[in-house]
Write an enzyme that holds these catalytic residues in place. Sequence first.
Site, PDB file in Angstrom:
ATOM      1  N   SER A   1     -13.496 -30.371 -27.031  1.00  0.00           N
ATOM      2  CA  SER A   1     -14.175 -29.413 -26.340  1.00  0.00           C
ATOM      3  C   SER A   1     -14.533 -28.364 -27.122  1.00  0.00           C
ATOM      4  O   SER A   1     -14.271 -28.190 -28.269  1.00  0.00           O
ATOM      5  CB  SER A   1     -13.108 -28.753 -25.201  1.00  0.00           C
ATOM      6  OG  SER A   1     -13.555 -27.693 -24.741  1.00  0.00           O
TER       7      SER A   1
ATOM      8  N   TYR B   1      -4.781 -24.387 -24.004  1.00  0.00           N
ATOM      9  CA  TYR B   1      -5.629 -25.251 -23.888  1.00  0.00           C
ATOM     10  C   TYR B   1      -6.694 -25.359 -25.197  1.00  0.00           C
ATOM     11  O   TYR B   1      -6.768 -26.459 -25.787  1.00  0.00           O
ATOM     12  CB  TYR B   1      -6.641 -24.946 -22.716  1.00  0.00           C
ATOM     13  CG  TYR B   1      -7.513 -26.097 -22.513  1.00  0.00           C
ATOM     14  CD1 TYR B   1      -7.371 -27.348 -22.012  1.00  0.00           C
ATOM     15  CD2 TYR B   1      -9.006 -25.583 -22.623  1.00  0.00           C
ATOM     16  CE1 TYR B   1      -8.569 -28.296 -22.156  1.00  0.00           C
ATOM     17  CE2 TYR B   1      -9.985 -26.589 -22.522  1.00  0.00           C
ATOM     18  CZ  TYR B   1      -9.727 -27.908 -22.098  1.00  0.00           C
ATOM     19  OH  TYR B   1     -10.690 -28.912 -22.109  1.00  0.00           O
TER      20      TYR B   1
HETATM   21  P1  NDP Z   1     -11.386 -34.269 -14.464  1.00  0.00           P
HETATM   22  O1  NDP Z   1     -10.374 -33.533 -13.738  1.00  0.00           O
HETATM   23  O2  NDP Z   1     -12.527 -34.438 -13.612  1.00  0.00           O
HETATM   24  O3  NDP Z   1     -10.704 -35.679 -14.803  1.00  0.00           O
HETATM   25  C1  NDP Z   1      -9.519 -35.629 -15.828  1.00  0.00           C
HETATM   26  C2  NDP Z   1      -9.118 -36.904 -15.859  1.00  0.00           C
HETATM   27  O4  NDP Z   1      -7.926 -37.086 -16.728  1.00  0.00           O
HETATM   28  C3  NDP Z   1      -8.750 -37.689 -14.601  1.00  0.00           C
HETATM   29  O5  NDP Z   1      -9.165 -38.824 -14.311  1.00  0.00           O
HETATM   30  C4  NDP Z   1      -7.393 -37.625 -14.652  1.00  0.00           C
HETATM   31  O6  NDP Z   1      -6.854 -38.718 -13.918  1.00  0.00           O
HETATM   32  C5  NDP Z   1      -6.895 -37.914 -15.829  1.00  0.00           C
HETATM   33  N1  NDP Z   1      -5.609 -37.177 -16.298  1.00  0.00           N
HETATM   34  C6  NDP Z   1      -5.140 -36.126 -16.322  1.00  0.00           C
HETATM   35  N2  NDP Z   1      -3.735 -36.215 -16.764  1.00  0.00           N
HETATM   36  C7  NDP Z   1      -3.627 -37.373 -17.169  1.00  0.00           C
HETATM   37  C8  NDP Z   1      -2.297 -38.220 -17.455  1.00  0.00           C
HETATM   38  N3  NDP Z   1      -1.300 -37.424 -17.538  1.00  0.00           N
HETATM   39  N4  NDP Z   1      -2.412 -39.610 -17.320  1.00  0.00           N
HETATM   40  C9  NDP Z   1      -3.485 -40.204 -17.404  1.00  0.00           C
HETATM   41  N5  NDP Z   1      -4.612 -39.648 -16.937  1.00  0.00           N
HETATM   42  C10 NDP Z   1      -4.625 -38.236 -16.806  1.00  0.00           C
HETATM   43  O7  NDP Z   1     -11.964 -33.618 -15.558  1.00  0.00           O
HETATM   44  P2  NDP Z   1     -12.939 -33.876 -16.613  1.00  0.00           P
HETATM   45  O8  NDP Z   1     -13.685 -35.079 -16.403  1.00  0.00           O
HETATM   46  O9  NDP Z   1     -14.021 -32.520 -17.024  1.00  0.00           O
HETATM   47  O10 NDP Z   1     -12.123 -33.856 -18.032  1.00  0.00           O
HETATM   48  C11 NDP Z   1     -12.189 -35.000 -19.199  1.00  0.00           C
HETATM   49  C12 NDP Z   1     -11.804 -34.657 -20.422  1.00  0.00           C
HETATM   50  O11 NDP Z   1     -12.879 -33.733 -20.785  1.00  0.00           O
HETATM   51  C13 NDP Z   1     -10.476 -33.741 -20.623  1.00  0.00           C
HETATM   52  O12 NDP Z   1     -10.064 -34.050 -21.827  1.00  0.00           O
HETATM   53  C14 NDP Z   1     -11.000 -32.253 -20.712  1.00  0.00           C
HETATM   54  O13 NDP Z   1     -10.042 -31.334 -21.252  1.00  0.00           O
HETATM   55  C15 NDP Z   1     -12.402 -32.447 -21.423  1.00  0.00           C
HETATM   56  N6  NDP Z   1     -13.399 -31.524 -21.119  1.00  0.00           N
HETATM   57  C16 NDP Z   1     -13.646 -31.137 -19.969  1.00  0.00           C
HETATM   58  C17 NDP Z   1     -14.682 -30.128 -19.890  1.00  0.00           C
HETATM   59  C18 NDP Z   1     -15.450 -29.609 -18.597  1.00  0.00           C
HETATM   60  O14 NDP Z   1     -15.908 -28.433 -18.480  1.00  0.00           O
HETATM   61  N7  NDP Z   1     -15.263 -30.089 -17.356  1.00  0.00           N
HETATM   62  C19 NDP Z   1     -15.477 -29.396 -21.182  1.00  0.00           C
HETATM   63  C20 NDP Z   1     -14.927 -29.937 -22.334  1.00  0.00           C
HETATM   64  C21 NDP Z   1     -14.008 -30.900 -22.425  1.00  0.00           C
HETATM   65  P3  NDP Z   1      -5.383 -38.573 -12.832  1.00  0.00           P
HETATM   66  O15 NDP Z   1      -5.217 -37.328 -12.254  1.00  0.00           O
HETATM   67  O16 NDP Z   1      -5.840 -39.632 -11.808  1.00  0.00           O
HETATM   68  O17 NDP Z   1      -4.283 -38.947 -13.904  1.00  0.00           O
HETATM   69  C1  8X3 Z   2     -13.683 -27.212 -21.190  1.00  0.00           C
HETATM   70  C2  8X3 Z   2     -14.676 -26.367 -21.511  1.00  0.00           C
HETATM   71  O1  8X3 Z   2     -14.978 -23.680 -22.188  1.00  0.00           O
HETATM   72  O2  8X3 Z   2     -13.431 -24.157 -20.061  1.00  0.00           O
HETATM   73  O3  8X3 Z   2     -12.822 -27.723 -22.241  1.00  0.00           O
HETATM   74  O4  8X3 Z   2     -12.808 -24.517 -22.567  1.00  0.00           O
HETATM   75  S1  8X3 Z   2     -13.870 -24.622 -21.528  1.00  0.00           S
END
Ligand code: NDP
Ligand code: 8X3
Length: 255
Positions: free
Chosen positions: A140, A153
């Site tokens: 991220s 985070y």
């Molecule tokens: P979502 O919440 O849409 O997706 C997160 C996914 O992670 C879900 O499929 C969830 O599935 C899974 N997950 C969470 N905890 C667990 C666990 N303990 N075991 C297995 N699966 C898990 O968010 P994003 O798609 O945005 O996030 C994906 C990644 O991208 C994350 O690592 C996030 O930190 C990162 N990210 C996101 C950004 C954003 O602004 N959206 C920007 C930068 C990075 P389930 O709940 O079914 O387990």
């Molecule tokens: C998710 C993006 O800027 O909320 O990783 O940390 S931010």
Amino acid sequence: MKRCVFITGATSGFGEAMAIRYAENGDRLIINGRREERLRSLAGLLEKQYNANVLPLPFDVRDRDAVTTAINSLDEAWRNIDILINNAGLAVGLSKIQNGDYDDWDRMLDTNVKGLLNVTRNIAPLMIENKKGHIINIGSIAGKEVYPMGNVYCASKHAVDAITKALRIELVEYGIKVTQIAPGAAETEFSIVRYKGDKEAANKVYDGYTPLSANDIAEIAWFITSLPPHVNINDIVVMPTAQASPMVMQKDTVT
Ligand code: NDP
Ligand code: 8X3
């Protein structure tokens, strides 16, 4: 070229979009997440729409025994994993450290850091055996910069940044590629989780500008994994055009 792609956190957001992107190409998919019903319905959709070969593998990445048992249960054909996308992750809560919630801290560190390690610990040996593979860690902008109340985070994603570099150094002798994708603000279920189900607060995060979409990230993952064997992208920071850094957002622009 058809490959076997293992995606954690495929029940929503980036993971789901990436599963669709790879299924379109006919790649075989192992999809993970905790919400088993969503996983099975995504598998059904990909099979129906793209005739894809999909194996749902539900487990919690924090549960070391469950991770090991699930990966050990894969038969020979599914153990030949070409691409691992460590995507499962979350932010929970926003507060100063002095007011922090211990459970929120544990959830973030256990999922984003130890969960990624748990999965990699089990899949890297399979790739080493095959002398090939590509690991993509979803970091991220929070792993590059720190912003107010993002503390734990941000720390978890800085750890992903460090682990990605460590893996690249340790796996280079086996010809295994290691890449980090570090996105800025993207509209997924991420903010709903961060604000613990408060959809109004979550929607406000994306007001007044165009955030990244899950498909944008899927397209980038696709590009990174479509390059020739001698080319590796180490690190990509990708932001909405309107976002210069975590706290600098140009709102109400046309982009
Ligand atoms: P979502 O919440 O849409 O997706 C997160 C996914 O992670 C879900 O499929 C969830 O599935 C899974 N997950 C969470 N905890 C667990 C666990 N303990 N075991 C297995 N699966 C898990 O968010 P994003 O798609 O945005 O996030 C994906 C990644 O991208 C994350 O690592 C996030 O930190 C990162 N990210 C996101 C950004 C954003 O602004 N959206 C920007 C930068 C990075 P389930 O709940 O079914 O387990
Ligand atoms: C998710 C993006 O800027 O909320 O990783 O940390 S931010």
